[in-house]
Enzyme design. Structure first.
Site, PDB file in Angstrom:
ATOM      1  N   THR A 385     -38.786  -0.912  11.586  1.00 19.17           N
ATOM      2  CA  THR A 385     -39.345  -0.189  10.462  1.00 19.17           C
ATOM      3  C   THR A 385     -39.024   1.217  10.889  1.00 19.17           C
ATOM      4  OG1 THR A 385     -41.035  -1.856  10.028  1.00 19.17           O
ATOM      5  CG2 THR A 385     -41.632   0.405   9.453  1.00 19.17           C
ATOM      6  N   GLY A 478     -43.828  -3.223  13.713  1.00 23.73           N
ATOM      7  CA  GLY A 478     -44.507  -4.457  13.276  1.00 23.73           C
ATOM      8  C   GLY A 478     -46.002  -4.346  13.537  1.00 23.73           C
TER       9      GLY A 478
HETATM   10  N1  GLY Z   1     -42.809  -5.188   8.060  1.00 22.21           N
HETATM   11  C1  GLY Z   1     -43.636  -4.508   8.952  1.00 22.21           C
HETATM   12  C2  GLY Z   1     -44.932  -4.137   8.314  1.00 22.21           C
HETATM   13  O1  GLY Z   1     -44.962  -3.801   7.153  1.00 22.21           O
HETATM   14  O2  GLY Z   1     -45.933  -4.213   8.963  1.00 22.21           O
END
Ligand code: GLY
Length: 573
Positions: A385, A478
């Site tokens: 991310t 994450g």
């Molecule tokens: N995909 C990582 C989150 O939104 O936590």
């Protein structure tokens, strides 16, 4: 551009053999050279500052503000640039959250999280025996939620000053003429090569006949064409017309389920930010469908009655306390959090001080807690991310976290449109109690329903001190996102650290299940031994988060820091 201090020049990427003339990516103040750029890890700027995962995107953000734009303009231009130069997480095929405080005190939360397609269903990732088919929620066409990023950028445009055409132009140039990739990017693309081939139905710019190496130029013509459609037609250039058609054709070739109507109907949503106080500071963070704001509120409020600062930074005493707060907060995440438009998330109760004191009532110093005995509270609720922190001349603060979910998302590149789709469906609870790619479990609150937004850990955050802008912070990672932000806040407030130390000191993470503490490799070995002696299971991992922070100093300067764990870089003036 006046940089007051540049303390560290970490790396320089150059392409000396490139015979093309150097394109001017942005004009005012400074030309950004996509074939020769430097990583700057920390600096103090007098007026405006940015920090993000790639130096080209940081320079573009700073240049937009120098040209008369504000922090919102910078956030739009930077997200578009990252979609080109940082394909592992920068995106137009994913989604995110933007949190801002305008200089007049107005708070803005924009939710452009991906949504489940209309044909999605609760058990879509289970086989006929009820077993989870993890590969389907994590890779390929079925793993994608409806992308939200472009809708988020246009929702942000309401607060910006420059025309969108200007904000997107650097990204178009970078995609069309190419830019030099770093060693880290080359390694990422090489290790994802086979997945790109397997999960994309058309050839893609990310796959090269021979291996990528640092200094190679990545050109993305199809992506440039998509960005030009968005430049010309606005959000419709993505959600309707040619781009939408290309997405749906890709879905049809790969058994995906996103439809033209799903794309046309997608909207970004305004969310009221979540606010609370911690040791005399006002924290502003993101509300559900992010779990992150609730988690950092819970963790900070659970430790607030303990004199953490006097325990010392990462002493066994302070770490154990912080771990036990993490354990309890993440147990609540699994049970009580999801999309508030589909599930009644009891936010008020979850961050209520009496509730949190009760949650910590069985905390025993010197003894490991247990995730078997600690359950969710009873209430009548590759980690890629990327994050952008921005502070402009006027005092607008913008904190954006956006994502494809895993590194390079689903690995499905939309044929003819050149961008990678997210694998965000894996952030739903595909089956109660079954861990997702981050080992996180969930239940009914986060079950799959058409149109529902999957629970996120992303937590763009702002801190005010004496009611004035103090810190802009956030990170990828994450489920480790909330613990990274929590630890950065504690480092700044309890341990009086500067922005650079606050984000770059070693981190630790506990998420209730699995019942273990993950620590970075440079975590103190003695503290680790003492925790093990108390009964904690400890595992090591390479990196937790890639945090970007800006802290306003008493003299008004923007102390700006980029994470050491990647090519992250700061810029400003
Ligand atoms: N995909 C990582 C989150 O939104 O936590």
């Amino acid at each position: 551009m006046r940089k007051i201090v540049i303390l560290l020049l970490a790396a320089v990427c150059t392409q000396s053999v490139n015979s093309q003339s150097v394109p001017s990516i942005v004009g005012a103040g400074k030309t950004v050279d996509p074939y020769k750029y430097s990583i700057v890890k920390k600096a103090e700027f007098s007026k405006a500052a940015v920090s993000c995962a790639h130096p080209l995107a940081s320079e573009i953000g700073a240049a937009m503000m120098k040209k008369g734009g504000n922090a919102f303009d910078a956030s739009i231009a930077m997200q578009l640039a990252l979609a080109v130069v940082y394909p592992g997480a920068g995106n137009i095929g994913g989604g995110g959250f933007l949190l801002a405080r305008k200089s007049n005190g107005e708070l803005i939360g924009i939710d452009y999280r991906e949504a489940a397609p209309s044909k999605a269903s609760r058990d879509m990732y289970l086989d006929k025996n009820g077993n989870v088919q993890m590969a389907l929620s994590q890779t390929g066409h079925l793993a994608s939620g409806i992308p939200g990023t472009i809708a988020g950028l246009f929702a942000t445009l309401d607060y910006a000053k420059l025309p969108f055409k200007q904000l997107i132009q650097p990204a178009i140039d970078l995609a069309e003429k190419g830019f030099v990739i770093s060693e880290r990017e080359a390694a990422g693309l090489n290790s994802t090569r086979e997945s790109f081939i397997k999960y994309s139905t058309r050839p893609t710019a990310f796959v090269k006949e021979n291996k990528w190496k640092a200094g190679d130029t990545l050109v993305q013509k199809e992506l440039a064409a998509t960005l030009k459609r968005v430049q010309k037609e606005g959000a419709k250039g993505f959600y309707e017309g040619e781009t939408a058609k290309l997405i749906v054709e890709e879905m049809q070739r790969g058994n995906g389920i996103i439809t033209l109507d799903d794309l046309k109907d997608y909207t970004a949503k305004l969310r009221s930010p979540l606010e609370f106080d911690y040791r005399g500071h006002h924290i502003i963070s993101f509300a559900p469908p992010s779990s992150g704001g609730v988690l950092i509120a819970q963790m900070l409020k659970m430790i607030e009655k303990y004199p953490v600062g006097s325990y010392g930074f990462q002493t066994v005493k302070s770490v154990q306390l912080m771990i036990e707060a993490e354990r309890r907060a993440y147990a609540d995440r699994a049970e009580h959090m999801g999309d508030p438009d589909f599930y009644n998330v009891p936010v008020k109760t979850l961050i209520d001080e009496t509730y949190l004191a009760k949650r910590m009532s069985d905390y025993t110093p010197d003894k490991a807690g247990s995730s078997t005995s600690v359950k969710a509270g009873v209430i009548k609720e590759s980690e890629e991310t990327t994050h952008i922190s921005i502070m402009d001349e006027d005092g607008n603060m913008v904190s954006v976290t956006y994502t494809l979910n895993g590194g390079y998302g689903s690995r499905t590149v939309v044929g003819g449109a050149g961008f990678i789709l997210n694998n965000e469906m894996d952030d739903f609870s595909v089956k109660p109690g079954a861990p997702n790619m981050y080992g996180a479990v969930g239940g009914e609150a986060n079950s799959i329903q058409p149109g529902k937004r999957m629970l996120s850990s992303m937590v763009p955050t702002l801190i005010l001190k004496n009611n004035k802008p103090y810190v802009v912070v956030g990170t990828p990672g994450g489920t480790t996102i909330p613990t990274s932000v929590y630890q950065a806040i504690v480092n700044i407030i309890d341990f009086s650290m500067n922005a650079d130390d606050a984000i770059n000191k070693p981190k630790f993470h506990h998420q209730w299940l699995p019942d273990e503490v993950m620590v970075e490799k440079d975590f103190d070995a003695d503290v680790k031994k003492q925790l093990q002696a108390m009964g904690y299971k400890i595992s090591e991992r390479a990196a937790i988060g890639r945090t970007e922070a800006i802290r306003i100093l008493p003299n008004g300067k923007r102390e700006t820091a980029a994470d050491k764990r990647g090519d992250d870089s700061v810029a400003g003036y």
